[in-house]
Design an enzyme around this catalytic site. Structure first.
Site, PDB file in Angstrom:
ATOM      1  N   LYS A  80       0.821  -1.212   0.000  1.00 11.32           N
ATOM      2  CA  LYS A  80       0.000   0.000   0.000  1.00 11.32           C
ATOM      3  C   LYS A  80       0.855   1.263   0.000  1.00 11.32           C
ATOM      4  O   LYS A  80       0.345   2.350  -0.255  1.00 11.32           O
ATOM      5  CB  LYS A  80      -0.963   0.011   1.186  1.00 11.32           C
ATOM      6  CG  LYS A  80      -0.323   0.136   2.552  1.00 11.32           C
ATOM      7  CD  LYS A  80      -1.379   0.110   3.650  1.00 11.32           C
ATOM      8  CE  LYS A  80      -0.755   0.211   5.036  1.00 11.32           C
ATOM      9  NZ  LYS A  80      -0.094   1.502   5.259  1.00 11.32           N
ATOM     10  N   ASP A  81       2.173   1.128   0.282  1.00  6.52           N
ATOM     11  CA  ASP A  81       3.074   2.278   0.262  1.00  6.52           C
ATOM     12  C   ASP A  81       3.782   2.448  -1.070  1.00  6.52           C
ATOM     13  O   ASP A  81       4.543   3.398  -1.251  1.00  6.52           O
ATOM     14  CB  ASP A  81       4.139   2.136   1.360  1.00  6.52           C
ATOM     15  CG  ASP A  81       3.557   2.197   2.758  1.00  6.52           C
ATOM     16  OD1 ASP A  81       2.446   2.730   2.921  1.00  6.52           O
ATOM     17  OD2 ASP A  81       4.217   1.688   3.688  1.00  6.52           O
ATOM     18  N   ARG A 128      -7.654   8.499   3.055  1.00  4.22           N
ATOM     19  CA  ARG A 128      -8.716   7.495   2.926  1.00  4.22           C
ATOM     20  C   ARG A 128      -9.419   7.292   4.261  1.00  4.22           C
ATOM     21  O   ARG A 128     -10.660   7.343   4.337  1.00  4.22           O
ATOM     22  CB  ARG A 128      -8.107   6.163   2.453  1.00  4.22           C
ATOM     23  CG  ARG A 128      -9.090   4.988   2.462  1.00  4.22           C
ATOM     24  CD  ARG A 128      -8.368   3.681   2.162  1.00  4.22           C
ATOM     25  NE  ARG A 128      -7.370   3.355   3.169  1.00  4.22           N
ATOM     26  CZ  ARG A 128      -7.621   2.685   4.285  1.00  4.22           C
ATOM     27  NH1 ARG A 128      -8.855   2.268   4.556  1.00  4.22           N
ATOM     28  NH2 ARG A 128      -6.662   2.409   5.141  1.00  4.22           N
ATOM     29  N   ARG A 129      -8.641   7.050   5.311  1.00  2.00           N
ATOM     30  CA  ARG A 129      -9.266   6.830   6.611  1.00  2.00           C
ATOM     31  C   ARG A 129      -9.994   8.074   7.093  1.00  2.00           C
ATOM     32  O   ARG A 129     -11.055   7.981   7.714  1.00  2.00           O
ATOM     33  CB  ARG A 129      -8.203   6.403   7.633  1.00  2.00           C
ATOM     34  CG  ARG A 129      -7.674   4.992   7.387  1.00  2.00           C
ATOM     35  CD  ARG A 129      -6.541   4.638   8.324  1.00  2.00           C
ATOM     36  NE  ARG A 129      -6.030   3.291   8.073  1.00  2.00           N
ATOM     37  CZ  ARG A 129      -4.775   2.926   8.219  1.00  2.00           C
ATOM     38  NH1 ARG A 129      -3.867   3.820   8.622  1.00  2.00           N
ATOM     39  NH2 ARG A 129      -4.394   1.692   7.972  1.00  2.00           N
ATOM     40  N   ARG A 146       1.510  10.857  12.570  1.00  2.00           N
ATOM     41  CA  ARG A 146       2.625  10.370  11.764  1.00  2.00           C
ATOM     42  C   ARG A 146       3.581   9.576  12.640  1.00  2.00           C
ATOM     43  O   ARG A 146       3.510   9.583  13.855  1.00  2.00           O
ATOM     44  CB  ARG A 146       3.370  11.545  11.123  1.00  2.00           C
ATOM     45  CG  ARG A 146       2.641  12.258   9.990  1.00  2.00           C
ATOM     46  CD  ARG A 146       2.466  11.386   8.760  1.00  2.00           C
ATOM     47  NE  ARG A 146       3.696  10.677   8.400  1.00  2.00           N
ATOM     48  CZ  ARG A 146       4.732  11.224   7.774  1.00  2.00           C
ATOM     49  NH1 ARG A 146       4.708  12.494   7.431  1.00  2.00           N
ATOM     50  NH2 ARG A 146       5.799  10.495   7.479  1.00  2.00           N
ATOM     51  N   ARG A 152       3.285   5.763  16.876  1.00  2.00           N
ATOM     52  CA  ARG A 152       1.847   6.055  16.892  1.00  2.00           C
ATOM     53  C   ARG A 152       1.198   5.497  18.159  1.00  2.00           C
ATOM     54  O   ARG A 152       0.365   6.162  18.781  1.00  2.00           O
ATOM     55  CB  ARG A 152       1.189   5.481  15.634  1.00  2.00           C
ATOM     56  CG  ARG A 152       1.690   6.134  14.361  1.00  2.00           C
ATOM     57  CD  ARG A 152       1.004   5.590  13.112  1.00  2.00           C
ATOM     58  NE  ARG A 152       1.645   6.121  11.913  1.00  2.00           N
ATOM     59  CZ  ARG A 152       1.028   6.272  10.748  1.00  2.00           C
ATOM     60  NH1 ARG A 152      -0.241   5.913  10.615  1.00  2.00           N
ATOM     61  NH2 ARG A 152       1.669   6.754   9.714  1.00  2.00           N
ATOM     62  N   CYS A 239      -0.799   6.920  -4.070  1.00  3.16           N
ATOM     63  CA  CYS A 239      -1.256   6.045  -2.989  1.00  3.16           C
ATOM     64  C   CYS A 239      -1.600   6.879  -1.754  1.00  3.16           C
ATOM     65  O   CYS A 239      -1.709   6.344  -0.660  1.00  3.16           O
ATOM     66  CB  CYS A 239      -0.208   4.985  -2.658  1.00  3.16           C
ATOM     67  SG  CYS A 239       1.498   5.558  -2.654  1.00  3.16           S
TER      68      CYS A 239
END
Length: 322
Positions: A80-81, A128-129, A146, A152, A239
């Site tokens: 996804k990255d 997206r989230r 971040r 996190r 992305c």
């Protein structure tokens, strides 16, 4: 015995992923494998959202330099990255079987997103989230988050957020599945294209690696993420868009590909109770036996999103990645 070097980021999760691939190469191919740890631009820039500084491709550029200079033979990425189109001279040689692709809600005080009080602070830097959370709970305050996974979680534990949203795959890979309070159903939080899958990148002229790595590939996952990533490519190539695209893979009645697009106009604000345009949904089913079939399906879903009003703009401060 073939000797190869894996270029990897130095976060705990990235190192786990590289060690996982190292073990596969040693056990299945009999290779001798070393790791080359590196710090990327994406790891260094922590005061701005990725969508405003070039997208998630910032996590792979230094690794590609190591490949091009011959200091490493392959690089391991969270798919996804990885930008939808790799730079000239590079190839995605292998996609491994997918881990849990869902998003997870993590909190020390609340068992689910629905239990958060109005005005509660939720952390994420994913566009997206952000748009999906806003659709579920427009009364929440969504703030940037971040850093690597451990950072996190530390910020959550320090009380900076009431809850945060992370990929379930990363938590499970590091043995932190117990921190998941709620796993989001795809109907509420559709995953990002390629989420939960690992990809191995090499120079496109390394036919020896491409041939050998093909034996480790998980074809159902690769077909699924090809369809998902094609939606992203067709919508602008980044992305870091407010886009979700997901399929569980080929099924008896065909592959079902779903996508959701959010309003990018407000997506970078992080303010509470900001509601943009309604989400745009798209879904199509097709028989998918080849990568070409997967790309055709992805293009069709992207076309349906555009027909519904989805359009990538610079309003969010982001620039589509190459």
């Amino acid at each position: 015995m073939k000797k190869v070097v894996i270029a990897t980021r130095e976060s705990r999760l990235a190192l786990w992923q590289a060690e996982h691939v190292k073990a596969l190469l040693e056990s299945h191919l009999g290779w001798q494998v070393e790791l080359l740890g590196m710090t990327t631009q994406g790891d260094q820039i922590l005061d701005r959202s990725l969508s405003k500084v070039g997208g998630k491709g910032l996590f792979v550029k230094e690794l590609e330099v190591a490949l091009s200079e011959g200091r490493a033979d392959l690089a391991v990425h969270s798919l996804k990255d990885v930008p939808m189109d790799l730079p000239t001279g590079f190839a995605l040689a292998c996609v491994l079987e997918r881990e849990d692709p869902h998003d997870a809600f993590v909190s020390n005080d609340f068992p689910s997103l629905a239990d958060l009080p109005p005005g509660a602070v939720v952390g994420t830097s994913s566009l997206r989230r952000l748009v999906l959370l806003r659709a579920l709970r427009p009364d929440l305050k969504i703030e940037p988050l971040r850093g690597n996974l451990d950072t996190r979680l530390r910020k959550l534990d320090e009380g900076q957020y009431h809850g945060i949203v992370l990929a379930a795959a990363g938590l499970k890979r590091l043995g932190l599945g117990g921190r998941i309070r709620e796993t989001f159903a795809t109907r509420d939080m559709l995953p990002a294209a390629g989420q939960g899958a690992l990809g191995i990148e090499v120079r496109s002229d390394r036919d020896d690696l491409i041939t050998a790595l093909a034996t480790l590939a998980h074809r159902p996952t690769w077909l699924a993420v090809t369809a998902e990533r094609t939606v992203s490519r067709a919508m602008g190539g980044s992305c870091s868009m407010p886009l979700a695209a997901f399929t569980s893979g080929p099924a008896q009645d065909g592959m079902v590909l779903k996508a959701v697009w959010g309003d990018p106009a407000d997506a970078g604000t992080g303010s509470a109770a900001v509601v943009g345009k309604p989400l745009v949904h798209a879904q199509k089913t097709a028989e998918v036996a080849t990568f070409e079939d997967a790309e055709v399906l992805g293009e069709a879903v992207a076309a349906e999103l555009r027909e519904g009003g989805a359009v990538w703009t610079a309003n969010s401060g982001a620039t589509p990645a190459a």
